[in-house]
Write an enzyme that holds these catalytic residues in place. Sequence first.
Site, PDB file in Angstrom:
ATOM      1  N   VAL A 231       0.849  -1.229  -0.177  1.00  0.00           N
ATOM      2  CA  VAL A 231      -0.200  -0.027   0.121  1.00  0.00           C
ATOM      3  C   VAL A 231       0.971   1.214  -0.029  1.00  0.00           C
ATOM      4  CG1 VAL A 231      -1.908  -0.824   1.096  1.00  0.00           C
ATOM      5  CG2 VAL A 231      -0.459  -0.090   2.194  1.00  0.00           C
ATOM      6  N   ARG A 233       3.823   2.364  -2.513  1.00  0.00           N
ATOM      7  CA  ARG A 233       4.160   2.966  -4.152  1.00  0.00           C
ATOM      8  C   ARG A 233       4.595   1.590  -4.762  1.00  0.00           C
ATOM      9  NH1 ARG A 233       1.166   6.467  -2.791  1.00  0.00           N
ATOM     10  NH2 ARG A 233       1.677   8.723  -2.855  1.00  0.00           N
ATOM     11  N   ASP A 257      -2.328  -2.315  -3.913  1.00  0.00           N
ATOM     12  CA  ASP A 257      -3.296  -1.044  -4.239  1.00  0.00           C
ATOM     13  C   ASP A 257      -2.368  -0.054  -4.787  1.00  0.00           C
ATOM     14  OD1 ASP A 257      -5.354   0.536  -3.437  1.00  0.00           O
ATOM     15  OD2 ASP A 257      -3.825   1.966  -2.343  1.00  0.00           O
ATOM     16  N   GLU A 262       0.036   3.516 -13.252  1.00  0.00           N
ATOM     17  CA  GLU A 262      -1.257   3.559 -12.845  1.00  0.00           C
ATOM     18  C   GLU A 262      -2.034   4.439 -13.861  1.00  0.00           C
ATOM     19  OE1 GLU A 262      -1.452   4.918  -8.685  1.00  0.00           O
ATOM     20  OE2 GLU A 262      -0.229   2.990  -7.979  1.00  0.00           O
ATOM     21  N   HIS A 281      -5.620   1.884  -6.181  1.00  0.00           N
ATOM     22  CA  HIS A 281      -5.028   2.936  -5.377  1.00  0.00           C
ATOM     23  C   HIS A 281      -5.988   3.814  -4.656  1.00  0.00           C
ATOM     24  CE1 HIS A 281      -1.176   5.756  -5.093  1.00  0.00           C
ATOM     25  NE2 HIS A 281      -2.173   5.997  -3.982  1.00  0.00           N
ATOM     26  N   VAL A 282      -6.856   2.978  -3.649  1.00  0.00           N
ATOM     27  CA  VAL A 282      -8.045   3.734  -2.901  1.00  0.00           C
ATOM     28  C   VAL A 282      -7.658   3.461  -1.621  1.00  0.00           C
ATOM     29  CG1 VAL A 282      -9.642   3.699  -4.715  1.00  0.00           C
ATOM     30  CG2 VAL A 282      -9.346   1.694  -3.317  1.00  0.00           C
TER      31      VAL A 282
HETATM   32  C1  OXD Z   1      -1.487   9.155  -0.499  1.00  0.00           C
HETATM   33  C2  OXD Z   1      -2.086   8.003  -1.310  1.00  0.00           C
HETATM   34  O1  OXD Z   1      -0.268   9.370  -0.869  1.00  0.00           O
HETATM   35  O2  OXD Z   1      -3.220   7.741  -0.846  1.00  0.00           O
HETATM   36  O3  OXD Z   1      -1.962  10.180  -0.148  1.00  0.00           O
HETATM   37  O4  OXD Z   1      -1.370   7.118  -1.564  1.00  0.00           O
END
Ligand code: OXD
Length: 320
Positions: A231, A233, A257, A262, A281-282
């Site tokens: 979660v 990157r 995620d 993306e 990515h949520v």
């Molecule tokens: C952020 C994310 O960096 O949600 O805010 O990935």
Amino acid sequence: MLRSRRSRPVTVLCTARMQPHHAELIRSCAAEVDVRVVRREEAEGHLPDAEVLVSWAVPDAWVERAPRLRWVHVTSAGVDHLLGGALWRSAVLITNSRGIHATPLAEHVLGWLLMFARNLHVHVEHQRQRRWQRDEGGQLAGSTVGVLGLGAVGQEVARLCKACGAQVWGMRRRPRPTPHVDRVVGPEGLQEVLRRSDYVVLTLPLVPSTRGLVGREQLEWMKPGAVLVNVGRGGLVDEAALVEALQEGRLRGAALDTFAFEPLPPESPLWGLPNVLLSPHVAGSFRGYMDRVVELFCDNLKRYVAGEPLRNVVDREAGY
Ligand code: OXD
């Protein structure tokens, strides 16, 4: 409302998706605030006046066209999309929205860990096929979860995992005793954490020193049958090597995620792997997200007008 001693109002340009009540809240922070909420494509005409900008991305051209710009508040926690750009190289202060994502991200991670531990993803698939198949699951309790990155998100993941009875190991840049983490190591302890963990959770920011942190070799260090959760990157992981490890069954699964590209391209093999759970990515998003961003920003705007230090200032050297 703070009364400022400024000769001209602070012009706050917001290109983030805000509702009228958000603009009202910002306006009520100080006597002299000129708030302009605009769409990204309308920003250009307002840049010459902007002293403060609230946005996610900040194109180089915006920085060049904003001679009065002093402070940018980024609506995300991660700032990897700004690294090396004109804003990053400028003297403009950058703050981010870290701290508001810990709960949704940790709940997202816990949901995935429990799905793998209890085989729930398999049961969902069987349900779709109307198939009565009594595969036994394991337990999260008694397993080892390795959390790479022990910021606010990593610590909340650790807390929830501990509550479920897991052993938690963690890695952080400067190791120190951390609540809910049984053993904390520095970057030199990565191999030990990977060899030991049944679940490896990535909650790190993407900076030059973490790019590709989990490559082919590190995936080989992982326990056979372990699960990788990302979660952080996409750039933290060698995605091609991960796909291979999943296809060969060396890893039991992955829950992702964030991705190298993306939106995840339709041709990515990750979409079709039965041992992969993914979300677009949520994991850090939730209803009311902008309310929290505006709350944080307003607190900082009051400090800014009063000439006080701001919260969540991005450390350009660390990269987050
Ligand atoms: C952020 C994310 O960096 O949600 O805010 O990935």
